[in-house]
Design a protein around this motif. Structure first.
Motif, PDB file in Angstrom:
ATOM      1  N   TYR A  87       0.849  -1.185   0.000  1.00  0.00           N
ATOM      2  CA  TYR A  87       0.000   0.000   0.000  1.00  0.00           C
ATOM      3  C   TYR A  87       0.890   1.243   0.000  1.00  0.00           C
ATOM      4  O   TYR A  87       1.818   1.355   0.810  1.00  0.00           O
ATOM      5  CB  TYR A  87      -0.890  -0.052   1.244  1.00  0.00           C
ATOM      6  N   LEU A  88       0.616   2.196  -0.897  1.00  0.00           N
ATOM      7  CA  LEU A  88       1.425   3.404  -1.021  1.00  0.00           C
ATOM      8  C   LEU A  88       0.669   4.685  -0.666  1.00  0.00           C
ATOM      9  O   LEU A  88       1.266   5.742  -0.589  1.00  0.00           O
ATOM     10  CB  LEU A  88       1.971   3.527  -2.450  1.00  0.00           C
ATOM     11  N   PHE A 109       0.380  10.008  -0.979  1.00  0.00           N
ATOM     12  CA  PHE A 109       1.327   9.014  -1.480  1.00  0.00           C
ATOM     13  C   PHE A 109       2.571   9.008  -0.599  1.00  0.00           C
ATOM     14  O   PHE A 109       3.109  10.058  -0.263  1.00  0.00           O
ATOM     15  CB  PHE A 109       1.709   9.346  -2.927  1.00  0.00           C
ATOM     16  N   ASP A 110       3.033   7.818  -0.220  1.00  0.00           N
ATOM     17  CA  ASP A 110       4.196   7.687   0.657  1.00  0.00           C
ATOM     18  C   ASP A 110       5.393   7.178  -0.146  1.00  0.00           C
ATOM     19  O   ASP A 110       5.573   5.973  -0.323  1.00  0.00           O
ATOM     20  CB  ASP A 110       3.880   6.721   1.800  1.00  0.00           C
ATOM     21  N   PRO A 111       6.241   8.099  -0.659  1.00  0.00           N
ATOM     22  CA  PRO A 111       7.364   7.675  -1.496  1.00  0.00           C
ATOM     23  C   PRO A 111       8.393   6.820  -0.756  1.00  0.00           C
ATOM     24  O   PRO A 111       9.156   6.092  -1.394  1.00  0.00           O
ATOM     25  CB  PRO A 111       7.975   8.984  -1.988  1.00  0.00           C
ATOM     26  N   SER A 112       8.403   6.856   0.572  1.00  0.00           N
ATOM     27  CA  SER A 112       9.363   6.023   1.311  1.00  0.00           C
ATOM     28  C   SER A 112       9.078   4.534   1.109  1.00  0.00           C
ATOM     29  O   SER A 112       9.958   3.700   1.278  1.00  0.00           O
ATOM     30  CB  SER A 112       9.340   6.368   2.805  1.00  0.00           C
ATOM     31  N   ARG A 113       7.842   4.190   0.723  1.00  0.00           N
ATOM     32  CA  ARG A 113       7.467   2.791   0.513  1.00  0.00           C
ATOM     33  C   ARG A 113       7.856   2.279  -0.877  1.00  0.00           C
ATOM     34  O   ARG A 113       7.724   1.097  -1.158  1.00  0.00           O
ATOM     35  CB  ARG A 113       5.962   2.622   0.747  1.00  0.00           C
ATOM     36  N   LEU A 114       8.327   3.166  -1.746  1.00  0.00           N
ATOM     37  CA  LEU A 114       8.734   2.743  -3.086  1.00  0.00           C
ATOM     38  C   LEU A 114       9.881   1.736  -3.036  1.00  0.00           C
ATOM     39  O   LEU A 114      10.018   0.908  -3.939  1.00  0.00           O
ATOM     40  CB  LEU A 114       9.132   3.952  -3.936  1.00  0.00           C
ATOM     41  N   ILE A 117       8.664  -1.935  -3.480  1.00  0.00           N
ATOM     42  CA  ILE A 117       7.938  -2.471  -4.627  1.00  0.00           C
ATOM     43  C   ILE A 117       8.867  -2.712  -5.804  1.00  0.00           C
ATOM     44  O   ILE A 117       9.949  -2.119  -5.899  1.00  0.00           O
ATOM     45  CB  ILE A 117       6.761  -1.567  -5.073  1.00  0.00           C
ATOM     46  N   GLU A 118       8.420  -3.605  -6.684  1.00  0.00           N
ATOM     47  CA  GLU A 118       9.110  -3.797  -7.951  1.00  0.00           C
ATOM     48  C   GLU A 118       8.115  -3.482  -9.070  1.00  0.00           C
ATOM     49  O   GLU A 118       6.911  -3.663  -8.909  1.00  0.00           O
ATOM     50  CB  GLU A 118       9.638  -5.222  -8.090  1.00  0.00           C
ATOM     51  N   GLY A 119       8.610  -2.976 -10.147  1.00  0.00           N
ATOM     52  CA  GLY A 119       7.710  -2.636 -11.241  1.00  0.00           C
ATOM     53  C   GLY A 119       7.063  -1.286 -11.034  1.00  0.00           C
ATOM     54  O   GLY A 119       7.558  -0.436 -10.298  1.00  0.00           O
ATOM     55  N   GLU A 120       5.938  -1.130 -11.686  1.00  0.00           N
ATOM     56  CA  GLU A 120       5.259   0.163 -11.737  1.00  0.00           C
ATOM     57  C   GLU A 120       4.307   0.388 -10.562  1.00  0.00           C
ATOM     58  O   GLU A 120       3.798  -0.562  -9.967  1.00  0.00           O
ATOM     59  CB  GLU A 120       4.462   0.270 -13.035  1.00  0.00           C
ATOM     60  N   ILE A 121       4.054   1.657 -10.279  1.00  0.00           N
ATOM     61  CA  ILE A 121       3.027   2.063  -9.318  1.00  0.00           C
ATOM     62  C   ILE A 121       1.671   1.843  -9.985  1.00  0.00           C
ATOM     63  O   ILE A 121       1.476   2.196 -11.153  1.00  0.00           O
ATOM     64  CB  ILE A 121       3.187   3.548  -8.951  1.00  0.00           C
TER      65      ILE A 121
END
Length: 166
Positions: A87-88, A109-114, A117-121
């Motif tokens: 969850y972002l 949106f929480d960019p720290s959680r990027l 993840i792998e791949g696209e948002i």
């Protein structure tokens, strides 16, 4: 008044000369936060059938829009995944029952959680009646579940009808 109190507080904490040096940095951080949210913003259109719009207006009903951001977990993100996704962020808004262009701001949106993840948002949107006049959802609407970059370049259109119009 808040600006004045903030200025006084900064002056007390670090001295007048240092405060003046911090102002550009504070403005830069504020602008950067706004730009970061803008990177994740998107929009889409909602249309309602004539019957749906009239029935919702007559019932003093509104529509609720919920938008989510998520991604597939990478190895580091597996422990942070729920239902197979990381969850972002999400946004929810209540709108009048009419055709509209809806803008999701990206502020949640929480960019720290990027890093998890792998791949696209991916984004997903759901639209339903706000249940002010009935315990039941009165409308059926299209939904979408698309990569953020696709939605940003080709904003989708969601159409809603009364449940009995199906």
């Amino acid at each position: 008044m808040i600006r004045h109190l903030t200025g006084e507080l900064l002056t007390c904490l670090i001295g007048r000369a240092s405060t003046l040096k911090l102002v550009p940095a504070i403005l830069l951080l504020t602008a950067a936060a706004g730009q970061a949210a803008e990177n994740y913003a998107f929009q889409f259109d909602i249309t309602l059938s004539d019957r749906a719009a009239a029935a919702l207006r007559d019932a003093n009903e509104t529509i609720t829009v919920e938008a989510w951001y998520f991604g597939l977990p990478n190895e580091a993100g597996r422990e942070h995944a729920e239902g197979g996704f990381v969850y972002l962020g999400s946004e929810s808004m209540e709108l009048p029952p009419q055709t509209a262009t809806v803008r999701v701001s990206g502020k949640t949106f929480d960019p720290s959680r990027l890093a998890w993840i792998e791949g696209e948002i991916v984004t997903a949107v759901s639209v339903y009646s706000s249940r002010r006049s009935s315990d039941d959802n009165l409308i059926t609407c299209d939904t979408f579940h698309e990569e953020l970059k696709t939605v940003q370049s080709e904003p989708p259109a969601l159409h809603c009808v009364l449940n009995d119009e199906l």
